[in-house]
Design a protein around this motif. Structure first.
Motif, PDB file in Angstrom:
ATOM      1  N   PHE A   1       0.993 -14.697  -0.313  1.00  0.00           N
ATOM      2  CA  PHE A   1       0.095 -13.539  -1.008  1.00  0.00           C
ATOM      3  C   PHE A   1       0.216 -12.371  -0.546  1.00  0.00           C
ATOM      4  N   ALA A   2       1.172 -11.254  -1.179  1.00  0.00           N
ATOM      5  CA  ALA A   2       1.008 -10.259  -0.476  1.00  0.00           C
ATOM      6  C   ALA A   2      -0.059  -9.188  -0.376  1.00  0.00           C
ATOM      7  N   ASP A   3      -0.781  -9.181   0.320  1.00  0.00           N
ATOM      8  CA  ASP A   3      -1.983  -8.682  -0.233  1.00  0.00           C
ATOM      9  C   ASP A   3      -1.849  -6.796   0.799  1.00  0.00           C
ATOM     10  N   GLU A   4      -2.277  -6.222   0.277  1.00  0.00           N
ATOM     11  CA  GLU A   4      -1.892  -4.607   0.507  1.00  0.00           C
ATOM     12  C   GLU A   4      -2.864  -4.606   1.412  1.00  0.00           C
ATOM     13  N   GLN A   5      -4.160  -5.590   1.562  1.00  0.00           N
ATOM     14  CA  GLN A   5      -5.278  -4.819   2.661  1.00  0.00           C
ATOM     15  C   GLN A   5      -4.890  -6.127   3.846  1.00  0.00           C
TER      16      GLN A   5
ATOM     17  N   LEU B   1       5.819 -16.710  -3.337  1.00  0.00           N
ATOM     18  CA  LEU B   1       5.695 -15.049  -3.276  1.00  0.00           C
ATOM     19  C   LEU B   1       4.796 -14.478  -4.430  1.00  0.00           C
ATOM     20  N   LEU B   2       3.467 -14.299  -3.742  1.00  0.00           N
ATOM     21  CA  LEU B   2       2.723 -13.471  -4.966  1.00  0.00           C
ATOM     22  C   LEU B   2       2.642 -12.036  -5.149  1.00  0.00           C
ATOM     23  N   ILE B   3       3.350 -11.324  -5.354  1.00  0.00           N
ATOM     24  CA  ILE B   3       3.844 -10.032  -5.444  1.00  0.00           C
ATOM     25  C   ILE B   3       3.024  -9.067  -7.035  1.00  0.00           C
ATOM     26  N   GLY B   4       1.551  -9.046  -6.473  1.00  0.00           N
ATOM     27  CA  GLY B   4       0.478  -7.959  -7.766  1.00  0.00           C
ATOM     28  C   GLY B   4       0.911  -6.715  -8.148  1.00  0.00           C
ATOM     29  N   PRO B   5       0.177  -6.649  -9.282  1.00  0.00           N
ATOM     30  CA  PRO B   5       0.382  -5.293 -10.286  1.00  0.00           C
ATOM     31  C   PRO B   5       0.443  -4.089  -9.359  1.00  0.00           C
ATOM     32  N   GLU B   6       1.147  -2.768 -10.194  1.00  0.00           N
ATOM     33  CA  GLU B   6       0.551  -1.537  -9.754  1.00  0.00           C
ATOM     34  C   GLU B   6      -0.482  -0.753  -9.203  1.00  0.00           C
ATOM     35  N   GLY B   7      -2.038  -1.484 -10.193  1.00  0.00           N
ATOM     36  CA  GLY B   7      -3.092  -1.460  -9.891  1.00  0.00           C
ATOM     37  C   GLY B   7      -3.818  -2.674  -8.344  1.00  0.00           C
ATOM     38  N   GLY B   8      -2.786  -3.580  -8.070  1.00  0.00           N
ATOM     39  CA  GLY B   8      -3.261  -3.828  -7.087  1.00  0.00           C
ATOM     40  C   GLY B   8      -4.291  -5.147  -8.161  1.00  0.00           C
ATOM     41  N   PHE B   9      -4.375  -5.926  -6.907  1.00  0.00           N
ATOM     42  CA  PHE B   9      -5.134  -7.124  -7.501  1.00  0.00           C
ATOM     43  C   PHE B   9      -6.730  -6.873  -7.162  1.00  0.00           C
TER      44      PHE B   9
ATOM     45  N   LEU C   1       3.122  -6.968   4.456  1.00  0.00           N
ATOM     46  CA  LEU C   1       3.949  -5.860   3.970  1.00  0.00           C
ATOM     47  C   LEU C   1       4.628  -4.745   4.233  1.00  0.00           C
ATOM     48  N   GLY C   2       3.774  -4.743   5.817  1.00  0.00           N
ATOM     49  CA  GLY C   2       4.056  -3.562   6.471  1.00  0.00           C
ATOM     50  C   GLY C   2       2.930  -2.256   6.251  1.00  0.00           C
ATOM     51  N   PRO C   3       3.344  -1.647   7.146  1.00  0.00           N
ATOM     52  CA  PRO C   3       2.176  -0.358   6.984  1.00  0.00           C
ATOM     53  C   PRO C   3       2.114   0.852   5.888  1.00  0.00           C
ATOM     54  N   ARG C   4       3.376   0.783   5.145  1.00  0.00           N
ATOM     55  CA  ARG C   4       2.988   1.406   3.774  1.00  0.00           C
ATOM     56  C   ARG C   4       2.963   0.880   2.962  1.00  0.00           C
ATOM     57  N   ILE C   5       2.184   1.504   1.336  1.00  0.00           N
ATOM     58  CA  ILE C   5       1.796   0.147   0.623  1.00  0.00           C
ATOM     59  C   ILE C   5       3.171   0.637  -0.635  1.00  0.00           C
ATOM     60  N   LEU C   6       4.137  -0.772  -1.076  1.00  0.00           N
ATOM     61  CA  LEU C   6       5.460  -0.910  -1.813  1.00  0.00           C
ATOM     62  C   LEU C   6       5.368  -0.787  -3.309  1.00  0.00           C
ATOM     63  N   ARG C   7       5.422  -0.167  -4.029  1.00  0.00           N
ATOM     64  CA  ARG C   7       5.271   0.066  -4.749  1.00  0.00           C
ATOM     65  C   ARG C   7       6.355  -1.445  -5.726  1.00  0.00           C
TER      66      ARG C   7
END
Ligand code: SAH
Length: 253
Positions: free
Chosen positions: A173-177, A195-203, A222-228
């Motif tokens: 689960f790709a978690d931007e947190q 792999l689970l990728i969320g929407p532009e607005g996140g989960f 997926l690293g230090p930047r928030i990717l689209r």
């Protein structure tokens, strides 16, 4: 390593056709594929193409009758068996047209086995045009020499997917947190994965908690930047493929 055969030339046009193909079969193409061969590529009787059907592999075929609206082809020898497909699903929240088409194309090129549109709280598009996505997947498979098409699942609600999640499949689960670096998490969970990728607005926090509560789930970064979302999906698939050994299989082609 398998050598590229001298014949037929690697540059022969490749076309997906509905299964099943078999040696000696004759098939008639109409509509866009016939138009593509005749009007776009200007092929006619005696010209050869490669065909694949997502089931039996790849075959050489010869055009035996060329009409304005119809092409008849005779199937010859089998060139390759259907490829082995890494067992990776890509779950993504539908994004807007253009970006989702790009994503379907890249996921196909990178070799995913199954694409699953997931409806989340913040998903913008609540519908996907499966026919259009499939057309992009077919075009990508034709161009990148795949002999298999990814399966395209019906859109499903995140809660329903979580509830019925297969016991033996890791859910990365790709978690931007934050979470484990994806390459390490993929290496630690060999075998079937998604792999689970969320929407532009996140989960939402609720969704994040529900995913994390699933024993098969691993939060990954997926690293230090928030990717689209589309970038995140393509990057994640590439990293998973490399970590799972898919990129060591160059010679399979
Ligand atoms: N609007 C959200 C970002 C969403 S990005 C926010 O500002 O927090 C869309 C999706 O891409 C995310 O849900 C996540 O699944 C994935 N993603 C993007 N960048 C990521 C990162 N650095 N690590 C993990 N996942 C990421």
């Amino acid at each position: 390593m398998v050598q590229t055969p001298a014949w037929p030339p690697a540059s022969l046009p490749r076309l997906y056709v509905a299964p099943p193909l078999s040696a000696g079969a004759t098939l008639t193409l109409e509509g866009p594929p016939a138009h593509y061969l005749g009007a776009v590529l200007r092929l006619g009787e005696g010209d050869r193409v490669k065909l694949f059907d997502d089931q039996t592999g790849e075959w050489v075929a010869e055009i035996v009758a060329a009409g304005r609206k119809r092409m008849t082809l005779a199937v010859g020898a089998k060139l390759r068996e259907r490829e082995a497909v890494p067992d990776l699903w890509l779950l993504f929240a539908p994004i807007k047209r253009g970006r989702i088409d790009w994503l379907a194309e890249k996921a196909t090129e990178l070799g995913v086995a199954r694409l699953v549109p997931v409806l989340t709280r913040r998903t913008i598009a609540q519908r996907t045009n499966s026919e259009r996505l499939l057309a992009h997947m077919i075009e990508a498979a034709e161009q990148c020499e795949r002999t298999a098409l990814p399966a395209l699942a019906e859109p499903a609600r995140l809660a329903d997917l979580i509830e019925a999640w297969p016991a033996g499949r890791a859910l990365l689960f790709a978690d931007e947190q934050g979470g484990a670096p994806l390459a390490a998490a993929a290496a630690a969970a060999p075998g079937p994965a998604a792999l689970l990728i969320g929407p532009e607005g996140g989960f939402t926090d609720e969704e994040r908690a529900a995913i994390r509560a699933l024993p098969q789930a691993r939060a990954v970064t997926l690293g230090p930047r928030i990717l689209r979302a589309d970038t995140a999906a393509a990057a994640a698939v590439a990293v998973w493929m490399a970590a799972a050994g898919d990129w060591d299989r160059h010679g399979d082609r």
